[in-house]
Enzyme design. Structure first.
Site, PDB file in Angstrom:
ATOM      1  CB  SER A   1      -0.957  -0.042   1.188  1.00  0.00           C
ATOM      2  OG  SER A   1      -1.940   0.933   1.081  1.00  0.00           O
TER       3      SER A   1
ATOM      4  CD  GLU B   1      -4.789  -3.767  -4.621  1.00  0.00           C
ATOM      5  OE1 GLU B   1      -5.063  -3.433  -3.461  1.00  0.00           O
ATOM      6  OE2 GLU B   1      -3.697  -4.278  -4.942  1.00  0.00           O
TER       7      GLU B   1
ATOM      8  CG  HIS C   1      -5.446  -2.332  -0.313  1.00  0.00           C
ATOM      9  ND1 HIS C   1      -4.548  -2.111  -1.324  1.00  0.00           N
ATOM     10  CD2 HIS C   1      -5.000  -1.602   0.744  1.00  0.00           C
ATOM     11  CE1 HIS C   1      -3.606  -1.276  -0.912  1.00  0.00           C
ATOM     12  NE2 HIS C   1      -3.852  -0.955   0.335  1.00  0.00           N
TER      13      HIS C   1
END
Length: 555
Positions: free
Chosen positions: A211, A342, A456
């Site tokens: 991230s 994601e 994610h």
């Protein structure tokens, strides 16, 4: 942008915090700063390794160093207790991290995990995520999977939000921005100088992160400040090309939130600098709640600043894309990739627009790096083009999530990571870049195996153990165990190899696949799922749409 799972990781980690009064001398070593003690732990295979917690790598960034580039830590006297964790950096998302999460501006620490084996081992340096707003090394202490391999693991804590990214254009204040990224550079310098004392090899360092940590890795990959400090890089679900990495200087908005507004910049700087930690955190939370008319809503104080070339040791003076085109990056092997869906983690977490958007919201669908006049017919038509590609004739609604998740995933992560990978492979074919699409659904995923989406950060539980009760044995030959084994092997093989090749040798779980790097003619990617296959042309229709879109509208 709230990265909820990373906050959960922080919460979980606090359940297994060691007592602050613990001083168990399992192992004692001496480094340049002085002597320190660490504690022992057991890896997934029940072998012993050692953890040195919260070693300071920089002076406390307070007083004259607040908001500024870090300086190396001073030596200490006596024996430093590296058996206990210490406080996280101030968090804009701290209210979500639970009442036990403590923070302090004196927070520039790193953890070292090592087996202290006689021969120098490859080093893997982890950079945590959290939107550059939250997160800490305390959320990634479950290193039992990674430590089954012959590596040394380092985890870096760095300044976040206002404290790490405040910037002023006037050089006299010496606050040009990017302090949090410069923290990471200093940590890598610390590794070069000290990792040998932990039996790590300073000439074989791999940086990796997820991230905002993945974006950090890619920014370090492109920054001249980090030249020579690492030899491999793995950017997971984030790159320096993603639009949420960039923002204009927002000190005027901060000054308003703190009642520091003035026509005199000296007064603004002094007022902000004289504000307490808690007041700055609260101001950051207020700014994030202000709609700015885009998908990634809120005024960000957590973003890269493109610095002047006249700055003192600038982190970056040109956009990542420009640097890649010109070859101004650290030419070492790179792994970069995504989780398959994601945005399934926070598809409704958009203050300004959601899956039930209407025609009046069309222009909010437009990427922020496209210039257009707000409220114009042109903006409406550009937004309509995006809507029609993902939805066709369907009406957006909260019950129609598939196209919304695809759109947000492409907009916030996938397209720009695809694009920058393709650009590098075409421009510098001799620098290997490997792409992956992580698509495992098992009980290890944060939402378990009850969902059809791989969201994610869902790759993280295959690298780190987030079980607060300790590591549990996975069922032999299960998708969980095979998925974990594959991720650990791919990442550590890449770190260990002399030429940056991630393909394990003589491993029965990899006998039918060879991960090829992307080249100018073929966008190869490893589809990391139970079948584990090499494929081509990631989400081809969607990527072609955005290729054509940017060719048409980007000036």
């Amino acid at each position: 942008m709230k990265f909820v799972l990373l906050v959960i990781c922080i919460i979980i980690s606090l359940d297994c915090v060691r007592s602050k009064n613990t001083f168990k001398e399992d192992i004692k070593i001496t480094i340049k700063q002085g002597s320190l003690v660490g504690h022992s732990a057991k890896d997934y295979l029940n072998d012993t390794y050692y953890i040195f917690e919260a070693i300071p790598y920089a002076k406390p960034p307070v007083g004259r160093l607040r908001f500024k580039a870090p300086e190396p830590a001073e030596p200490w006297t006596g024996v430093y207790d590296a058996t206990k964790i210490r406080k996280a950096c101030p968090q804009v998302g701290a209210s979500e991290a639970g009442p036990n999460e403590e923070y302090d501006e004196d927070c520039l620490f790193l953890n070292v995990h090592t087996k202290m084996m006689p021969d120098p081992k490859p080093v893997m340096v982890w950079i945590h995520g959290g939107a550059f707003e939250m997160g800490s090394i305390n959320g990634y202490r479950g290193s039992q999977y990674l430590m089954t391999e012959d590596i040394v693991l380092v985890e870096v804590q760095y300044r976040l939000n206002i404290f790490g990214f405040l910037s002023f254009d006037d050089p006299k204040y010496n606050i040009p921005g990017n302090a949090g990224l410069k923290d990471q550079v200093l940590a890598l310098k610390w590794v070069q100088e000290n990792i040998k004392y932990f039996n790590g090899d300073p000439n074989q360092v791999t940086i990796f992160g997820d991230s905002a940590g993945g974006a950090s890795v890619h920014l370090l990959y492109v920054s001249s400040l980090a030249k020579g400090l690492f030899h491999r890089a793995i950017a997971q679900s984030g790159s320096g090309a993603n639009t949420w990495v960039y923002s204009a200087s927002n000190y005027t908005h901060l000054a308003e939130a703190l009642n520091c507004s003035s026509n005199n910049l000296d007064e603004i700087v002094n007022c902000i600098n004289g504000t307490s930690t808690k007041e700055l955190v609260n101001a950051g939370i207020i700014l994030k709640s202000i709609p700015d008319g885009t998908l990634v809503d809120g005024i960000s104080m957590s973003a890269l600043t493109i610095e002047s070339e006249n700055s003192n040791d600038p982190f970056m003076t040109h956009h990542v894309e420009e640097n890649i085109k010109k070859g101004n990056f650290n030419k070492v092997p790179l792994i970069i990739g995504i989780c398959a869906n994601e945005s399934a983690l926070y598809y409704q977490d958009r203050p300004g627009i959601g899956p039930n958007f209407t025609e009046s919201d069309y222009e909010k669908l437009i990427p922020k790096d496209i210039n257009f006049k707000k409220g114009s017919n042109e903006a409406f038509n550009i937004g309509k083009e995006i809507k029609e590609f993902y939805y066709g004739n369907q009406t957006p609604s909260n019950d129609l999530l598939e196209p919304w998740i695809k759109y947000v995933s492409d907009m916030m992560f996938i397209y720009k990571m695809y694009y920058i990978t393709k650009l590098q492979a075409a421009s510098f074919p001799n620098v290997p870049v490997y792409f992956y699409n992580f698509n495992y659904i098992t009980s290890l995923n944060f939402e378990g195996n009850s969902t059809k989406y791989v969201a994610h950060a869902d790759d993280l539980p295959y690298l780190f153990n987030f079980n607060p009760k300790g590591v549990s044995q996975l069922t032999p030959s299960s998708d969980e165990e095979i998925g974990m084994h594959r991720m650990i092997k791919l990442w550590t093989t890449f770190a260990k190899s002399k030429d940056g090749n991630p393909n394990p040798l003589n491993d029965p779980l990899f006998t039918n696949v060879t991960w090829k790097p992307v080249d100018s003619n073929n966008f190869f990617y490893l589809h990391i799922n139970p079948k584990l296959v090499l494929e081509k042309n990631l989400y081809e229709d969607r990527m072609k749409f955005w290729d054509h879109f940017y060719q048409k509208y980007q000036i």
